[in-house]
Enzyme design. Structure first.
Site, PDB file in Angstrom:
ATOM      1  N   SER A 150     -23.593  71.804 -90.403  1.00 38.15           N
ATOM      2  CA  SER A 150     -24.523  71.913 -89.272  1.00 38.15           C
ATOM      3  C   SER A 150     -23.827  72.489 -88.043  1.00 38.15           C
ATOM      4  O   SER A 150     -23.329  73.612 -88.102  1.00 38.15           O
ATOM      5  CB  SER A 150     -25.156  70.533 -89.013  1.00 38.15           C
ATOM      6  OG  SER A 150     -26.291  70.662 -88.220  1.00 38.15           O
ATOM      7  N   ASP A 227     -34.697  69.945 -95.470  1.00 31.74           N
ATOM      8  CA  ASP A 227     -33.935  69.659 -94.245  1.00 31.74           C
ATOM      9  C   ASP A 227     -34.882  69.776 -93.052  1.00 31.74           C
ATOM     10  O   ASP A 227     -35.477  70.833 -92.828  1.00 31.74           O
ATOM     11  CB  ASP A 227     -32.805  70.705 -94.160  1.00 31.74           C
ATOM     12  CG  ASP A 227     -31.849  70.480 -93.010  1.00 31.74           C
ATOM     13  OD1 ASP A 227     -32.296  70.005 -91.956  1.00 31.74           O
ATOM     14  OD2 ASP A 227     -30.665  70.815 -93.175  1.00 31.74           O
ATOM     15  N   HIS A 260     -30.836  66.995 -94.669  1.00 32.27           N
ATOM     16  CA  HIS A 260     -29.681  67.370 -93.842  1.00 32.27           C
ATOM     17  C   HIS A 260     -28.536  66.353 -93.942  1.00 32.27           C
ATOM     18  O   HIS A 260     -27.524  66.510 -93.300  1.00 32.27           O
ATOM     19  CB  HIS A 260     -30.150  67.455 -92.387  1.00 32.27           C
ATOM     20  CG  HIS A 260     -29.259  68.276 -91.489  1.00 32.27           C
ATOM     21  ND1 HIS A 260     -29.020  69.617 -91.683  1.00 32.27           N
ATOM     22  CD2 HIS A 260     -28.543  67.941 -90.378  1.00 32.27           C
ATOM     23  CE1 HIS A 260     -28.216  70.072 -90.736  1.00 32.27           C
ATOM     24  NE2 HIS A 260     -27.896  69.078 -89.936  1.00 32.27           N
TER      25      HIS A 260
HETATM   26  N1  LIG Z   1     -29.970  61.644 -84.164  1.00 33.80           N
HETATM   27  C1  LIG Z   1     -30.540  62.761 -84.819  1.00 33.80           C
HETATM   28  C2  LIG Z   1     -29.875  63.071 -86.135  1.00 33.80           C
HETATM   29  C3  LIG Z   1     -28.438  63.508 -85.959  1.00 33.80           C
HETATM   30  C4  LIG Z   1     -27.925  64.143 -87.205  1.00 33.80           C
HETATM   31  O1  LIG Z   1     -28.630  64.336 -88.173  1.00 33.80           O
HETATM   32  N2  LIG Z   1     -26.670  64.557 -87.173  1.00 33.80           N
HETATM   33  C5  LIG Z   1     -26.132  65.232 -88.318  1.00 33.80           C
HETATM   34  C6  LIG Z   1     -25.547  66.523 -87.889  1.00 33.80           C
HETATM   35  S1  LIG Z   1     -26.824  67.517 -87.114  1.00 33.80           S
HETATM   36  C7  LIG Z   1     -26.055  68.999 -86.717  1.00 33.80           C
HETATM   37  O2  LIG Z   1     -24.992  69.145 -86.298  1.00 33.80           O
HETATM   38  C8  LIG Z   1     -25.097  64.360 -88.999  1.00 33.80           C
HETATM   39  O3  LIG Z   1     -24.246  64.852 -89.710  1.00 33.80           O
HETATM   40  N3  LIG Z   1     -25.218  63.060 -88.780  1.00 33.80           N
HETATM   41  C9  LIG Z   1     -24.288  62.105 -89.304  1.00 33.80           C
HETATM   42  C10 LIG Z   1     -24.803  61.340 -90.479  1.00 33.80           C
HETATM   43  O4  LIG Z   1     -24.130  60.372 -90.837  1.00 33.80           O
HETATM   44  O5  LIG Z   1     -25.817  61.715 -91.079  1.00 33.80           O
HETATM   45  C11 LIG Z   1     -32.021  62.621 -84.992  1.00 33.80           C
HETATM   46  O6  LIG Z   1     -32.562  61.866 -84.217  1.00 33.80           O
HETATM   47  O7  LIG Z   1     -32.602  63.289 -85.842  1.00 33.80           O
END
Ligand SMILES: N[C@@H](CCC(=O)N[C@@H](CSC=O)C(=O)NCC(=O)O)C(=O)O
Length: 282
Positions: A150, A227, A260
């Site tokens: 991402s 995603d 995602h």
């Molecule tokens: N808080 C967000 C969701 C945040 C999210 O999905 N972060 C991703 C990376 S997004 C792009 O850089 C991630 O890898 N999160 C860590 C995990 O453990 O999944 C929302 O409200 O949607």
């Protein structure tokens, strides 16, 4: 170049560690993870950097991706930096998960408010490799590759395209490929770099390819079709188009039903580790 050990755990015959150091580039303490495979006990091993996404830390990939078993077999050192400087005290750097702390976008900020601390491009490409080389004798700093997810996929692609002779291979899970054109990127680039959009181009993978940057081996990108950020923020078809137009070798794989999350990354991590191990063998 001194580091402090936070923790070290035996893991698949190797060692998963977490460390911190005082960073010159980001002006504060930076944490990072290093997985050393068993062969690193008595031989040099190549270094694979993983750049994580928004809201993540140096721990996220280590805990969730399930990479260590195969990295141990393939003899890869995995280095996982944090996603930004922390505890900056800068107004506006906290309170928004898309910007600021945990959202460093792997660039060197130039706006007065952020320029001193938000230097993740220089941190990842210069300072952290120097720290790894100085503190982990088994790290072969002549064999480096990079991947990410991402925001971290954006970081991996842009860093590799700007340093095509340095990294042996690059790959990404669900990367932001055209930050200048999507809300996450526009918000971050405007505040980190200012409103002159010409300064955004070196941090935009599509713009880099359009402007002549090339990576010498095939870029691997995996994208889940379920995603929730696909259409609004990721738009891999843009990268596919510019790579086709430019003759840049790209393997873009689209996966029905995957979102995602790290369940997607965990499903495909073996392919990415093998992609890098193959390139790092020579
Ligand atoms: N808080 C967000 C969701 C945040 C999210 O999905 N972060 C991703 C990376 S997004 C792009 O850089 C991630 O890898 N999160 C860590 C995990 O453990 O999944 C929302 O409200 O949607």
């Amino acid at each position: 170049m001194n580091i402090e050990t936070i923790s070290e755990q035996r893991c698949f015959g190797g060692v998963q560690g977490f460390y911190w150091h005082d960073s010159r580039e980001t002006g504060g303490a930076m944490k990072f993870g290093v997985f050393r495979p068993p062969l690193a006990q008595n031989a040099k091993a190549p270094v694979l950097y993983y750049l994580a996404g928004l809201t993540c830390t140096e721990e996220t990939f280590v805990i969730k991706a399930g990479a260590q078993r195969l990295a141990a077999e393939l003899g890869l050192i995995l280095v996982t930096p944090d996603t930004s400087p922390r505890d900056t005290g800068i107004e506006g750097a906290t309170g928004d998960w898309e910007f600021g702390e945990a959202a460093g976008f792997y660039l060197d900020a130039t706006t007065p408010v952020f320029a001193k601390r938000f230097r993740m491009y220089s941190y990842v490409t210069k300072e952290l490799p120097a720290v790894i080389g100085a503190n982990f004798a088994s790290a072969d700093m002549h064999r480096e590759s990079i991947f990410g997810h991402s925001m971290g996929g954006h970081g991996a692609l842009t860093i590799a395209l700007k340093n095509p002779q340095r990294y042996k291979s690059v790959s990404a899970f669900a990367p932001i490929v055209a930050p200048s054109e999507v809300p996450w990127g526009r918000k971050a680039l405007l505040r980190y770099l200012g409103d002159d959009r010409s300064t955004w181009k070196p941090y935009d993978a599509c713009a880099l390819i359009r402007n002549g940057a090339r990576f010498p081996s095939t870029i691997l990108v995996d994208q889940g079709l379920a995603d929730k950020f696909l259409e609004s923020q990721l738009q891999p078809e843009r990268f596919d188009r510019v790579c086709r137009d430019a003759g840049q070798a790209l393997t873009l794989r689209l996966h029905a039903g995957y979102d995602h999350s790290y369940y997607f990354i965990g499903t495909l991590i073996a392919d990415h580790l093998r992609h890098h191990a193959d390139a790092l063998r020579s």
